[in-house]
Motif scaffolding. Structure first.
Motif, PDB file in Angstrom:
ATOM      1  N   GLU A 254       5.212 -34.227 -39.972  1.00  0.00           N
ATOM      2  CA  GLU A 254       6.201 -34.589 -40.992  1.00  0.00           C
ATOM      3  C   GLU A 254       6.495 -33.385 -41.885  1.00  0.00           C
ATOM      4  OE1 GLU A 254       4.572 -37.937 -42.997  1.00  0.00           O
ATOM      5  OE2 GLU A 254       5.055 -39.349 -41.370  1.00  0.00           O
ATOM      6  N   GLY A 255       7.763 -33.063 -41.979  1.00  0.00           N
ATOM      7  CA  GLY A 255       8.168 -31.918 -42.787  1.00  0.00           C
ATOM      8  C   GLY A 255       8.114 -30.596 -42.045  1.00  0.00           C
ATOM      9  N   GLY A 256       7.576 -30.603 -40.829  1.00  0.00           N
ATOM     10  CA  GLY A 256       7.530 -29.378 -40.031  1.00  0.00           C
ATOM     11  C   GLY A 256       6.550 -28.330 -40.538  1.00  0.00           C
ATOM     12  N   HIS A 257       5.580 -28.743 -41.367  1.00  0.00           N
ATOM     13  CA  HIS A 257       4.652 -27.768 -41.946  1.00  0.00           C
ATOM     14  C   HIS A 257       3.723 -27.160 -40.897  1.00  0.00           C
ATOM     15  CE1 HIS A 257       6.013 -28.910 -45.892  1.00  0.00           C
ATOM     16  NE2 HIS A 257       5.692 -30.179 -45.690  1.00  0.00           N
ATOM     17  N   VAL A 258       3.272 -27.978 -39.956  1.00  0.00           N
ATOM     18  CA  VAL A 258       2.367 -27.470 -38.932  1.00  0.00           C
ATOM     19  C   VAL A 258       3.076 -26.418 -38.085  1.00  0.00           C
ATOM     20  CG1 VAL A 258       0.944 -28.063 -36.933  1.00  0.00           C
ATOM     21  CG2 VAL A 258       1.079 -29.641 -38.880  1.00  0.00           C
ATOM     22  N   LYS A 259       4.270 -26.722 -37.643  1.00  0.00           N
ATOM     23  CA  LYS A 259       5.047 -25.771 -36.841  1.00  0.00           C
ATOM     24  C   LYS A 259       5.300 -24.478 -37.613  1.00  0.00           C
ATOM     25  CE  LYS A 259       9.423 -25.351 -34.308  1.00  0.00           C
ATOM     26  NZ  LYS A 259      10.088 -24.290 -35.125  1.00  0.00           N
ATOM     27  N   SER A 260       5.618 -24.604 -38.901  1.00  0.00           N
ATOM     28  CA  SER A 260       5.887 -23.423 -39.726  1.00  0.00           C
ATOM     29  C   SER A 260       4.661 -22.531 -39.841  1.00  0.00           C
ATOM     30  CB  SER A 260       6.359 -23.859 -41.120  1.00  0.00           C
ATOM     31  OG  SER A 260       6.542 -22.739 -41.971  1.00  0.00           O
ATOM     32  N   TYR A 261       3.495 -23.149 -40.136  1.00  0.00           N
ATOM     33  CA  TYR A 261       2.270 -22.356 -40.249  1.00  0.00           C
ATOM     34  C   TYR A 261       1.876 -21.754 -38.902  1.00  0.00           C
ATOM     35  CZ  TYR A 261       1.354 -24.060 -45.002  1.00  0.00           C
ATOM     36  OH  TYR A 261       1.424 -24.326 -46.343  1.00  0.00           O
ATOM     37  N   ALA A 262       2.106 -22.496 -37.811  1.00  0.00           N
ATOM     38  CA  ALA A 262       1.773 -21.976 -36.477  1.00  0.00           C
ATOM     39  C   ALA A 262       2.596 -20.729 -36.170  1.00  0.00           C
ATOM     40  CB  ALA A 262       2.010 -23.049 -35.421  1.00  0.00           C
ATOM     41  N   GLU A 263       3.864 -20.761 -36.484  1.00  0.00           N
ATOM     42  CA  GLU A 263       4.732 -19.603 -36.244  1.00  0.00           C
ATOM     43  C   GLU A 263       4.327 -18.425 -37.125  1.00  0.00           C
ATOM     44  OE1 GLU A 263       8.791 -21.973 -34.866  1.00  0.00           O
ATOM     45  OE2 GLU A 263       8.513 -21.417 -36.970  1.00  0.00           O
ATOM     46  N   LYS A 264       3.953 -18.724 -38.377  1.00  0.00           N
ATOM     47  CA  LYS A 264       3.509 -17.660 -39.275  1.00  0.00           C
ATOM     48  C   LYS A 264       2.193 -17.050 -38.791  1.00  0.00           C
ATOM     49  CE  LYS A 264       5.726 -19.485 -43.444  1.00  0.00           C
ATOM     50  NZ  LYS A 264       5.505 -20.119 -44.782  1.00  0.00           N
ATOM     51  N   LEU A 265       1.317 -17.891 -38.269  1.00  0.00           N
ATOM     52  CA  LEU A 265       0.046 -17.386 -37.756  1.00  0.00           C
ATOM     53  C   LEU A 265       0.278 -16.409 -36.606  1.00  0.00           C
ATOM     54  CD1 LEU A 265      -3.061 -17.426 -37.529  1.00  0.00           C
ATOM     55  CD2 LEU A 265      -2.826 -19.399 -36.014  1.00  0.00           C
ATOM     56  N   LEU A 266       1.110 -16.774 -35.666  1.00  0.00           N
ATOM     57  CA  LEU A 266       1.384 -15.893 -34.526  1.00  0.00           C
ATOM     58  C   LEU A 266       2.034 -14.597 -34.984  1.00  0.00           C
ATOM     59  CD1 LEU A 266       2.710 -18.575 -31.998  1.00  0.00           C
ATOM     60  CD2 LEU A 266       0.477 -17.433 -31.981  1.00  0.00           C
ATOM     61  N   ALA A 267       2.906 -14.676 -35.989  1.00  0.00           N
ATOM     62  CA  ALA A 267       3.596 -13.478 -36.483  1.00  0.00           C
ATOM     63  C   ALA A 267       2.661 -12.553 -37.253  1.00  0.00           C
ATOM     64  CB  ALA A 267       4.767 -13.888 -37.367  1.00  0.00           C
ATOM     65  N   THR A 301      -3.717 -28.102 -33.844  1.00  0.00           N
ATOM     66  CA  THR A 301      -2.256 -28.002 -33.783  1.00  0.00           C
ATOM     67  C   THR A 301      -1.721 -28.420 -32.420  1.00  0.00           C
ATOM     68  OG1 THR A 301      -2.206 -26.236 -35.437  1.00  0.00           O
ATOM     69  CG2 THR A 301      -0.313 -26.390 -33.959  1.00  0.00           C
ATOM     70  N   LEU A 302      -2.421 -28.054 -31.366  1.00  0.00           N
ATOM     71  CA  LEU A 302      -1.975 -28.392 -30.009  1.00  0.00           C
ATOM     72  C   LEU A 302      -2.054 -29.886 -29.737  1.00  0.00           C
ATOM     73  CD1 LEU A 302      -3.529 -25.381 -28.077  1.00  0.00           C
ATOM     74  CD2 LEU A 302      -1.085 -25.873 -28.383  1.00  0.00           C
ATOM     75  N   GLY A 309       5.506 -30.091 -26.912  1.00  0.00           N
ATOM     76  CA  GLY A 309       6.827 -30.094 -26.298  1.00  0.00           C
ATOM     77  C   GLY A 309       7.601 -28.809 -26.495  1.00  0.00           C
ATOM     78  N   ASN A 310       7.110 -27.969 -27.415  1.00  0.00           N
ATOM     79  CA  ASN A 310       7.752 -26.671 -27.652  1.00  0.00           C
ATOM     80  C   ASN A 310       7.050 -25.658 -26.742  1.00  0.00           C
ATOM     81  OD1 ASN A 310       8.469 -24.102 -28.677  1.00  0.00           O
ATOM     82  ND2 ASN A 310       8.899 -24.990 -30.697  1.00  0.00           N
ATOM     83  N   GLU A 311       7.621 -25.424 -25.571  1.00  0.00           N
ATOM     84  CA  GLU A 311       6.923 -24.657 -24.540  1.00  0.00           C
ATOM     85  C   GLU A 311       6.554 -23.255 -24.993  1.00  0.00           C
ATOM     86  OE1 GLU A 311       7.463 -23.245 -19.869  1.00  0.00           O
ATOM     87  OE2 GLU A 311       8.919 -24.606 -20.801  1.00  0.00           O
ATOM     88  N   ALA A 312       7.481 -22.560 -25.618  1.00  0.00           N
ATOM     89  CA  ALA A 312       7.210 -21.180 -26.028  1.00  0.00           C
ATOM     90  C   ALA A 312       6.081 -21.130 -27.065  1.00  0.00           C
ATOM     91  CB  ALA A 312       8.475 -20.540 -26.585  1.00  0.00           C
ATOM     92  N   LEU A 313       6.167 -22.012 -28.055  1.00  0.00           N
ATOM     93  CA  LEU A 313       5.161 -22.024 -29.114  1.00  0.00           C
ATOM     94  C   LEU A 313       3.797 -22.463 -28.584  1.00  0.00           C
ATOM     95  CD1 LEU A 313       4.365 -21.760 -32.083  1.00  0.00           C
ATOM     96  CD2 LEU A 313       5.219 -24.095 -32.461  1.00  0.00           C
ATOM     97  N   SER A 314       3.774 -23.529 -27.797  1.00  0.00           N
ATOM     98  CA  SER A 314       2.496 -24.033 -27.294  1.00  0.00           C
ATOM     99  C   SER A 314       1.839 -23.040 -26.340  1.00  0.00           C
ATOM    100  CB  SER A 314       2.689 -25.387 -26.604  1.00  0.00           C
ATOM    101  OG  SER A 314       3.549 -25.267 -25.483  1.00  0.00           O
ATOM    102  N   THR A 315       2.630 -22.342 -25.548  1.00  0.00           N
ATOM    103  CA  THR A 315       2.072 -21.336 -24.644  1.00  0.00           C
ATOM    104  C   THR A 315       1.430 -20.191 -25.425  1.00  0.00           C
ATOM    105  OG1 THR A 315       3.679 -21.844 -22.906  1.00  0.00           O
ATOM    106  CG2 THR A 315       2.593 -19.694 -22.799  1.00  0.00           C
ATOM    107  N   SER A 316       2.121 -19.731 -26.461  1.00  0.00           N
ATOM    108  CA  SER A 316       1.569 -18.648 -27.297  1.00  0.00           C
ATOM    109  C   SER A 316       0.285 -19.096 -27.975  1.00  0.00           C
ATOM    110  CB  SER A 316       2.599 -18.222 -28.344  1.00  0.00           C
ATOM    111  OG  SER A 316       3.739 -17.639 -27.728  1.00  0.00           O
TER     112      SER A 316
END
Length: 356
Positions: A254-267, A301-302, A309-316
């Motif tokens: 909810e709110g996309g916070h997990v996805k946002s932090y996951a992307e920031k972590l990889l970056a 997170t996984l 369902g986000n293949e690129a993000l989940s693969t990374s």
């Protein structure tokens, strides 16, 4: 000659009386008061700091001279002087030896006696007064204080100290200080099995600390040393956010916070502690403190809906999870026998979390 000496004596007495009269007044600084605590011994040591350090140092220059200069000690005993502290508190000046004043190292005794959150609330005025008295805490002492607050379930007090950084001196811009803080947040959530009200409160605290780190007084302008850009800090925020999604939101982000932090972590991965060639146990233990929470954050997170369902993000994320698993497995082999008997913080939490 005798008449001259007597004249000087009367003039000195007159000068002292003038000092006495002009010394009546308010303190130039706000002198803290302490709430009653759970310990008589703690009440006594706080009062000692107040009466022997905070009040004397906080008074005006003329009053400080009367207290600290030996030539006035006898006169103070013969002709007591009372000053007003705050609005109506009366304080009688008495001679003090500057060498006998409470030392900043005695904060160890103060904190060791704090058992309840109410006790810990006194650390705020105490540290404000310490700074007013020019007794400054070292970075190592701040790390220690944060660790003790975490053990006492009083990290909210650390947040208040950071909000008043201009008065307390606590800045959230040094890597080691922020590392200690976020490791304490991780431990608090881990102790609650990453669920329930305790975990929710920990996530709320973590987010407030993260927001506060954006304030000018907490910003480290050296990007390479900026704590909030480190994967460990982002990893703890990811860990807590993913745990909340799984515990409170039926696995929804909810709110996309997990996805946002996951992307920031990889970056932010580059400056992380992922060097598998390091074998010095002190450094390895520190790496375990950082990498196990990141590993757990990715693992949780996984499991969150929408991430898989986000293949690129989940693969990374899976690639990073495997990298960390391999690294942690190798580091587990480096544990000295004495550490197995008395686990250090990094090894202890890896036993509690990673091996489960």
């Amino acid at each position: 000659m005798a008449q001259t000496a007597i004249g000087r004596l009367f003039r000195c007495q007159s000068c002292f009386r003038q000092s006495l009269i002009s010394s009546r007044g308010y303190s130039k600084n706000a002198i803290p008061s302490f709430a009653p605590t759970s310990s008589t011994e703690l009440d006594q040591i706080l009062n000692r700091f107040r009466e022997e350090l905070f009040i004397p140092v906080g008074l005006g220059a003329r009053q400080r001279r009367l207290i600290f200069q030996p030539k006035y000690s006898e006169k103070l005993e013969e002709e007591p002087i009372t000053v007003t502290i705050g609005q109506d508190e009366k304080f009688q000046l008495r001679p003090l030896d500057p060498q006998s004043l409470p030392r900043k190292e005695e904060i160890v005794q103060v904190v060791s006696l704090m058992k309840t959150t109410k006790d810990w609330q006194n650390i705020i005025p105490f540290l404000v007064a310490m700074r007013m008295s020019r007794r400054f805490l070292t970075q190592g002492r701040w790390e220690w204080l944060i660790r003790k607050a975490g053990e006492a379930d009083s990290l909210g007090i650390i947040l208040e100290l950071a909000k008043q950084s201009d008065k307390t001196g606590l800045k959230l811009r040094e890597i080691d200080i922020v590392h200690r803080l976020f490791f304490a947040l991780h431990q608090k959530a881990q102790a609650a099995d990453f669920e329930g009200d305790s975990m929710m409160k920990t996530l709320s605290l973590a987010k407030q600390f993260a927001m506060l780190m954006e304030a000018p007084e907490h910003i480290n302008h050296n990007i390479t040393l900026d704590p909030k850009r480190r994967p460990f800090i982002i990893g703890v925020l990811l860990e807590l956010s993913a745990a909340r999604a799984l515990d409170e939101s039926e696995g929804r982000d909810e709110g996309g916070h997990v996805k946002s932090y996951a992307e920031k972590l990889l970056a932010s991965w580059a400056p992380g502690s992922f060097d598998g060639k390091i074998q010095d146990w002190v450094r390895v233990d520190r790496m375990l403190q950082e990498n196990v929470p990141i590993w757990n954050g990715i693992r949780l997170t996984l499991q969150v809906h929408g991430i898989a369902g986000n293949e690129a993000l989940s693969t990374s994320l899976r690639n990073r999870l495997q990298q960390l698993s391999t690294l942690i497995d190798e580091q587990q082999k480096l544990v000295p026998e004495k550490v197995k008997e008395r686990p250090t913080q990094g090894y202890k939490q890896s036993l509690l979390l990673y091996q489960n």
